[in-house]
Each structure stands twice: as structure tokens, then as C-alpha cells.
Motif scaffolding. Structure first.
Motif, PDB file in Angstrom:
ATOM      1  N   THR A  87      44.035  43.989  34.414  1.00  0.00           N
ATOM      2  CA  THR A  87      44.762  45.062  35.113  1.00  0.00           C
ATOM      3  C   THR A  87      44.083  45.373  36.441  1.00  0.00           C
ATOM      4  O   THR A  87      44.725  45.549  37.480  1.00  0.00           O
ATOM      5  N   PHE A  88      42.759  45.422  36.374  1.00  0.00           N
ATOM      6  CA  PHE A  88      41.968  45.705  37.561  1.00  0.00           C
ATOM      7  C   PHE A  88      42.130  44.606  38.615  1.00  0.00           C
ATOM      8  O   PHE A  88      42.377  44.885  39.797  1.00  0.00           O
TER       9      PHE A  88
ATOM     10  N   GLY B 212      37.820  51.082  29.206  1.00  0.00           N
ATOM     11  CA  GLY B 212      39.203  51.561  29.249  1.00  0.00           C
ATOM     12  C   GLY B 212      40.025  50.954  30.377  1.00  0.00           C
ATOM     13  O   GLY B 212      41.234  51.101  30.383  1.00  0.00           O
ATOM     14  N   VAL B 213      39.366  50.300  31.337  1.00  0.00           N
ATOM     15  CA  VAL B 213      40.125  49.601  32.384  1.00  0.00           C
ATOM     16  C   VAL B 213      40.060  48.104  32.072  1.00  0.00           C
ATOM     17  O   VAL B 213      38.987  47.502  32.104  1.00  0.00           O
TER      18      VAL B 213
ATOM     19  N   ALA C   8      45.490  44.837  40.234  1.00  0.00           N
ATOM     20  CA  ALA C   8      45.580  45.979  41.149  1.00  0.00           C
ATOM     21  C   ALA C   8      44.854  45.671  42.454  1.00  0.00           C
ATOM     22  O   ALA C   8      45.336  45.984  43.545  1.00  0.00           O
ATOM     23  N   ALA C   9      43.682  45.047  42.329  1.00  0.00           N
ATOM     24  CA  ALA C   9      42.893  44.743  43.527  1.00  0.00           C
ATOM     25  C   ALA C   9      43.612  43.709  44.398  1.00  0.00           C
ATOM     26  O   ALA C   9      43.692  43.859  45.622  1.00  0.00           O
TER      27      ALA C   9
ATOM     28  N   LEU D 210      36.644  46.109  31.957  1.00  0.00           N
ATOM     29  CA  LEU D 210      35.940  45.668  33.155  1.00  0.00           C
ATOM     30  C   LEU D 210      34.410  45.750  33.016  1.00  0.00           C
ATOM     31  O   LEU D 210      33.845  46.842  32.892  1.00  0.00           O
TER      32      LEU D 210
ATOM     33  N   ILE E  82      33.326  49.684  33.369  1.00  0.00           N
ATOM     34  CA  ILE E  82      34.351  50.725  33.302  1.00  0.00           C
ATOM     35  C   ILE E  82      35.155  50.591  32.013  1.00  0.00           C
ATOM     36  O   ILE E  82      36.164  49.883  31.963  1.00  0.00           O
TER      37      ILE E  82
ATOM     38  N   ALA F 212      46.555  45.273  46.090  1.00  0.00           N
ATOM     39  CA  ALA F 212      46.172  46.182  47.176  1.00  0.00           C
ATOM     40  C   ALA F 212      45.987  45.390  48.466  1.00  0.00           C
ATOM     41  O   ALA F 212      46.403  45.811  49.544  1.00  0.00           O
TER      42      ALA F 212
END
Ligand SMILES: Nc1ncnc2c1ncn2[C@@H]1O[C@H](COP(=O)(O)OP(=O)(O)OP(=O)(O)O)[C@@H](O)[C@H]1O
Ligand SMILES: [Mg+2]
Lengths: 410, 253
Positions: B101-102, B96-97, B105-106, B146, B94, B109
Motif C-alpha cells: 500500500t505504501f 499497520g501500513v 501511494a509513494a 512496512l 510502521i 505521488a
């Protein structure tokens, strides 16, 4: 026997056209008024306005803006920037400029003559223009804060930006104002002397009812490094047109833009770059993100003159459609009259990648958050080159605001 | 007997109007590791996607229960926050992600779902660094977008890193061994073994008995043409290695 058709039909004038004619006459611009009377606003039959039929889209024109009384706080602010306020087309008091900046005012529009209705309107209706002289390298961001305040008004803001040889600067122009159905017919001319380095950022945050028109000219001297970035997230109807001429060898321009378009909006970016001399390069990258029933238009033309050998120009347009009713119209064109050049253009359009979305969600990230991550990823490339951290953050803020903006029907 | 961690009942799945899974029955008790082996195209990844909740995989019959709860009406994110994790056979790049950050976020969550506060950056960085070092992952790699530009083996390691950080209760590893060099296979297997616990179950999809020397399964299932045709102990993997799949095709017929 049918009556012979007359070659010259008089156009049926719309309410908007009639108002414009009287505004032009009021400004003493008889020629422009006559032109409007005989041909009216451009329709889809005029090639340059094929996707943005002004006659159909511009329903009314509000009264010419009066002197602004209450200006209010800026909607977009960059900490540390030197800000000059232009409210309802009139230059307001600004603080003493930092070293290297000379602020003045000159009568009339800075735009060149051009067979274009928006240019004619700007020329006829501009009283005086703000002139920003960047005489040497300037550290703080220069922020020209264009505002339309009060009840629905037609305002005309014009600016000339002159960057001296070898000077480096960042100029930001923002357009915002009160929550009325305004109209703006703005003009900016940027003159870049030899070796100048400029980052020019243009942001439209006009109210949701506004009609925003802005013509930008770039006169690009030798060995100039220019980066522009246009970010649109306001206005019901907008057209930003950029005309650039590479007039000195060794110059490079990055022309970039982001259209964030939501329900009911129609945002048009039109670009016309002319490589007039040898050895110049440009890269054009424009992205549109469209949500709900809305339309994004991108028209880009690169012209390479016969003597402009060794031109390298690459234009790319990318669209991201987030809903069924979204429309992205793109027309890239290359007109190449020299033989030893490297030019190309491309256009892609699609939805969010389903596999990527699934991957993010499979890690527990909620659908809307995952979508937002992918939209950010799509636009990131445009914001990354903006080196000023405060400015970069403020621009990212526009994207963030757009992502969480309440939507109709949800 | 306690509730199984994963229970699949008569699962039928269709992809683009083609029936791929044709009645899968599988039960993975808590704390157990089960392996699935089977020919290319037999439907193993389809099973993993259907469990993880991919939209494109339509469940036409049957049910999937995670810790006693049917998950087939849940979206993929809800399944994940309920404790399911799929290490992809082909992890998605992916651009740009940012990986960090990913990951954040995970992890957040998961926390949000448990009603916990968001992780502070230093705490998060510490957790990532520790997990990365366990799997011999160079943290420089995590500064990239990512999976973008990760080698085949690096992608697989990054999947296991995510698994370690998210601490799911049901892990599905779809050919996590493919693309790993011999040393990496060892490191990753150790990482996986480290995650084995009475509260966590695993479903390991592989083509190679070699992986199962490292991650020793409690049960092995043979997959053929969209269903499980034979199940047995870990010696079944050796049998397969020796005899190939054709013997089992007959069992299915
Ligand atoms: N999106 C899809 N569209 C069409 N067919 C699909 C799709 N996804 C999977 N299939 C088909 O479903 C069947 C099973 O595929 P699947 O990927 O589940 O196999 P697999 O057992 O994981 O194979 P491998 O061992 O090669 O990974 C294959 O025939 C495949 O072509
Ligand atoms: Mg597979």
C-alpha cells in the motif's frame, strides 16, 4: 448564627430534567419520575458519570418520537445482509427472515434493573422490544437498522438478541437518522447460550446534533466466543455502556471499540465486565481518535469475582490526539477478588509519530495522506478481526468518511 | 558548466537548540557519485535529514539547491516529488501500513506530481516484482507491514527497492551498507550501480571503504564536527582507512 443546612436539598431541575419527568409520567412510570425529581440527572459528582456530566451536557430533551412517516434509505448498508428496520422505536415490516432467525416482539425493555439513569429511562419508555432469536447458525449478517426520522425526537429502541446453543451469527446494529437534534435512549440485551459464537457490531452514525445513549448487556454462557465492536462517528453527545457477565466456564470475549471524535463532540464508552465464574477470558481494546476541540471518554472496569479463578483479562485503551484542543479521558479499573488470575490493563495516549510521518512524506506522500495512512494503521487492528468482507469494507468506509470529512476552519 | 544536481551553501543546522551543522559547502554535479565519510556523531545523518526536509532540523543559515532550485522552504513530500530520495540509516517501522500500500501511494505521488495517471495494480505489481528480483528480495517480505520485523539487512534492501521504484534524480544513501552481509552488499551495490546515470546523482554516506570498491565515487568528502574538512578523489577513502580521522581533525582546527 448561620441557619443549619438541611440534609436533604431538593435539586434545581433543568429544562431537560423537567421534560424527562413529564415523559416518564406520560409513560406511567411514576417511580422513575419520582427518582428523576429527587436526584435529577447525574452530575460529575456521580462517579460513573464523572467524565460525562449529563446534567450539564444534556441541555434539552426533544418530544417523544411519533410513528415515522418517511424513513428513507439506509445510511449504512451491508450487501447481502438481512435487514430489520426499527424506526422511531417501532419495528417496521421486515422481509421473511432467512432460516435460523425468528423475529418477534415483546412488551417492555429487555434490560435488567440497574441503578443507572439511562437504564431506568429505557425501561420506563420502551413500549415493546424487538426479539431476534438466532436458533441455529445464520450466514447473512443480521442488520438491525435503528433510525430516528423527522423533526428532533426522543426515540427509544430496544432489542433482545438470543443466540441458541452452538449457533454462530453476526449481528450489526446501526443508529442513524434525519439531520435533527434527536435523542435516543436505547437498550440491547444479548443472551448467549452454551457454545454460541457471536460477532456483535454497534455503529453510531447519528446526526451531528444528536444525543445518543445506548446500554448493552451481555449474558455470556459456557464456552461462548463473543466479539463485539463499537464504532462511534456520529452524535454531539453519546454514551454507550456495556455490561457483561461471564456466567459459564470456558467462554471468551473480545470487547473492542473505536471512538472517532471531531469538533464539539463528546463520546463516552463505558464498559463493565464481570467474570463471575472460573476459567473465562476477555480482551478489551478500545481506541479513540480525536480531532479539534472534542472529547473522548473511556471507562473500563473488569471485576473478577472471588470464585472466578483462572480468569485472564487484559484491557487496553489507546488514544490518538490529532489536535491541541482534543481531550481523551480514560479510566481503566480492575477489581480482583480471586487470587489465581491473570489480569492487566494499560492506557496510552499520544500524537501521530513524527518520525513515521517524516518517513512517509520523504517518499513524496503528502502530509494529509501520510496522516491518513497512520490513522488507518492505528485503527486497523480493530477492523482486521471482522471476517465478513462486505461488513469489513463497510466499516472501513466509516473510517474513510471520517478522514475526509470537511473540518471547521479548513 | 551545467547546473549541479545538488548544491549546499554554507549550511547551518540546529537540532533542539544545538548547532550540529556549522557551514557545509558541497556541490554534486549531475551524474556524479560523491561519498561522505566521518566520525560517529559528526553530523552526516543530520545533513541527510536537513536535505530531505525533516521538521526537527532547523536551518539557521545557508541554502540547499536541487537542480538549481532552493528547496529549503519545501515540505519533505515536495522535495521527494521534486526528485530527492533519502535511504535512511535507520528505516522506520510502521505497523499497520502494508508495504505494498505504501509503495503504491509513494509511486502514485510521484506520478501525480508529473501529471500522470495513477498506476494500475497489475502494472504496479510487475514493477515491484522486477525491482525486488533485481535486489534478491523475497516478495513475501513485502506482504508485511512496512519494515516491521525486517532484519537490519532486509530494511536496507527495502530502502534501495524504494529508490529503484521511485527513480529519483538525487539519491542520498545514509549508511546503506551497514547491516548488510557480504553477498547482500554486492547485490545492493549492483542495484545502486545500475541506477547510475548521467541524469542521476548520488551522495553515499559510509564508514567503510569496502562499499566504495563496489560503488566507486567520483569524489570523497571528509566530514568532521558539522562541516566538510577535506575533499578528494576516491583514493581519499583509502587514505582515511589507513590513517583514521585524527589527521583530518587537525586539518579542521
Ligand atoms: N534529535 C536530536 N536531538 C539531539 N541531538 C541530536 C539529535 N539528532 C542528532 N543529534 C546529535 O547531533 C550529532 C550528529 O548526529 P548525526 O546522527 O548526524 O551523526 P552521524 O554523523 O550520522 O553519526 P553516525 O556515524 O553514528 O551515524 C550527534 O551528536 C547527535 O547526538
Ligand atoms: Mg548517521
Amino acid at each position: 448564627m448561620t441557619a443549619p443546612k438541611t440534609a436533604q436539598r431538593t435539586v434545581h431541575l433543568s429544562e431537560a430534567e423537567n421534560t424527562l419527568i413529564s415523559q416518564l409520567l406520560g409513560a406511567g412510570a411514576r417511580q422513575a419520575a419520582d427518582e428523576m425529581t429527587s436526584v435529577g440527572l447525574p452530575t460529575r459528582r456521580v462517579e460513573a458519570y464523572h467524565y460525562t456530566d449529563l446534567k450539564a451536557l444534556l441541555r434539552d430533551v426533544p418530544a417523544i418520537a411519533q410513528e415515522s412517516e418517511q424513513v428513507g434509505v439506509p445510511q449504512f448498508r451491508v450487501p447481502g445482509a438481512y435487514r430489520i428496520l426499527v424506526a422511531n422505536g417501532r419495528i417496521q415490516q421486515s422481509t421473511t427472515p432467512p432460516n435460523g432467525i425468528v423475529v418477534s416482539e415483546v412488551a417492555g425493555s429487555p434490560l435488567n434493573e440497574r441503578d443507572d439513569v439511562l437504564v431506568r429511562l429505557n425501561q420506563a419508555l420502551t413500549g415493546s422490544s424487538l426479539v431476534i432469536g438466532l436458533q441455529s447458525s445464520v450466514d447473512p449478517v443480521v442488520h438491525i437498522d435503528h433510525r430516528i426520522t423527522g423533526p428532533a425526537s426522543h426515540a427509544v429502541s430496544s432489542v433482545k438478541i438470543e443466540v441458541a446453543p452452538g449457533a454462530t451469527a453476526t449481528v450489526l446494529e446501526t443508529f442513524s437518522g434525519s439531520d435533527s437534534a434527536h435523542m435516543g435512549t436505547h437498550g440491547t440485551r444479548v443472551e448467549l447460550a452454551e457454545g454460541a459464537r457471536l460477532t456483535h457490531i454497534i455503529v453510531d452514525l447519528s446526526s451531528a446534533q444528536s444525543r445518543h445513549f445506548h446500554t448493552i448487556e451481555y449474558a455470556i454462557g459456557a464456552n461462548v466466543q463473543l466479539r463485539n465492536l463499537l464504532v462511534n462517528s456520529g452524535s454531539a453527545l453519546s454514551r454507550t455502556q456495556m455490561f457483561g457477565v461471564f456466567a459459564g466456564e470456558g467462554a471468551h470475549g473480545d470487547f473492542t471499540g473505536l471512538n472517532l471524535v471531531d469538533d464539539g463532540q463528546h463520546n463516552d464508552i463505558t464498559l463493565d465486565m464481570n467474570h463471575a465464574v472460573p476459567n473465562t477470558t476477555s480482551q478489551e481494546l478500545f481506541k479513540s481518535v480525536v480531532r479539534n476541540s472534542a472529547k473522548a471518554v473511556f471507562q473500563g472496569r473488569i471485576v473478577v469475582s472471588p470464585k472466578a479463578q483462572k480468569t485472564d483479562a487484559k484491557m487496553m485503551m489507546q488514544g490518538l490526539m490529532l489536535s491541541e484542543g482534543a481531550q481523551i479521558l480514560s479510566k481503566p479499573e480492575l477489581e480482583i477478588f480471586a487470587d489465581d488470575v491473570q489480569c492487566g490493563h494499560g492506557s496510552t495516549c499520544g500524537e501521530l509519530d513524527a518520525q513515521s510521518l517524516f518517513y512517509l512524506m520523504s517518499r513524496g506522500i503528502a502530509r494529509d495522506d501520510a496522516k491518513a495512512m497512520l490513522i488507518r494503521a492505528f485503527v486497523q487492528e480493530l477492523l482486521d478481526p471482522i471476517e465478513d468482507e462486505e461488513l469489513n469494507e463497510a466499516l472501513s468506509g466509516i473510517v474513510e468518511e471520517w478522514l475526509v470529512r470537511p473540518q471547521a476552519g479548513t | 558548466m551545467s547546473t549541479p544536481m545538488l548544491e549546499i551553501r554554507n549550511l547551518h543546522v540546529r537540532v533542539e537548540d544545538k548547532a550540529i551543522l556549522k557551514g557545509v559547502d558541497l556541490t554534486v554535479p549531475k551524474g556524479e557519485v560523491h561519498a561522505i565519510m566521518g566520525r560517529n556523531g559528526s553530523g552526516k545523518s543530520t545533513l541527510s535529514y536537513a536535505i530531505a526536509g525533516h521538521d526537527g532540523y532547523e536551518i539557521t543559515d545557508g541554502d540547499i539547491l536541487l537542480d538549481g532550485q532552493s528547496i529549503i522552504e519545501m515540505e519533505a513530500d515536495e522535495r521527494a516529488t521534486s526528485g530527492l530520495f533519502l535511504a535512511f540509516q535507520y528505516p522506520i517501522e510502521i505497523p499497520g501500513v502494508a508495504t505494498m500500500t505504501f509503495l503504491k501511494a509513494a509511486m502514485n505521488a510521484q506520478r501525480k506530481n508529473r501529471g500522470e495517471e495513477e498506476m494500475k495494480t497489475p502494472e504496479f505489481m510487475k514493477a515491484v516484482r522486477a525491482a525486488a528480483s533485481d535486489l534478491s528480495i523475497d516478495t513475501a517480505m513485502l506482504k508485511r507491514a512496512l519494515n516491521v520485523g525486517f532484519s537490519g539487512g532486509e530494511k536496507k534492501r527495502a530502502e534501495v527497492l524504494q529508490m529503484a521504484l521511485l527513480a529519483p534524480k538525487m539519491c542520498i544513501l545514509d549508511e546503506t551498507d551497514s547491516g548488510l552481509d557480504i553477498d547482500a552488499l554486492k547485490v545492493v551495490s549492483e542495484g545502486v550501480n545500475h541506477l547510475r546515470s548521467p541524469e542521476r546523482s548520488m551522495l553515499v554516506i559510509t564508514h567503510y571503504q569496502r562499499l566504495l570498491n563496489h560503488i566507486v565515487p567520483d569524489r570523497v568528502h571528509v566530514f568532521s564536527d558539522g562541516r566538510i574538512v577535506k575533499s578528494g578523489g576516491k583514493e581519499l577513502a583509502l587514505e582515511l582507512e589507513a590513517e583514521g580521522y585524527s589527521a583530518f581533525d587537525e586539518a579542521a582546527a
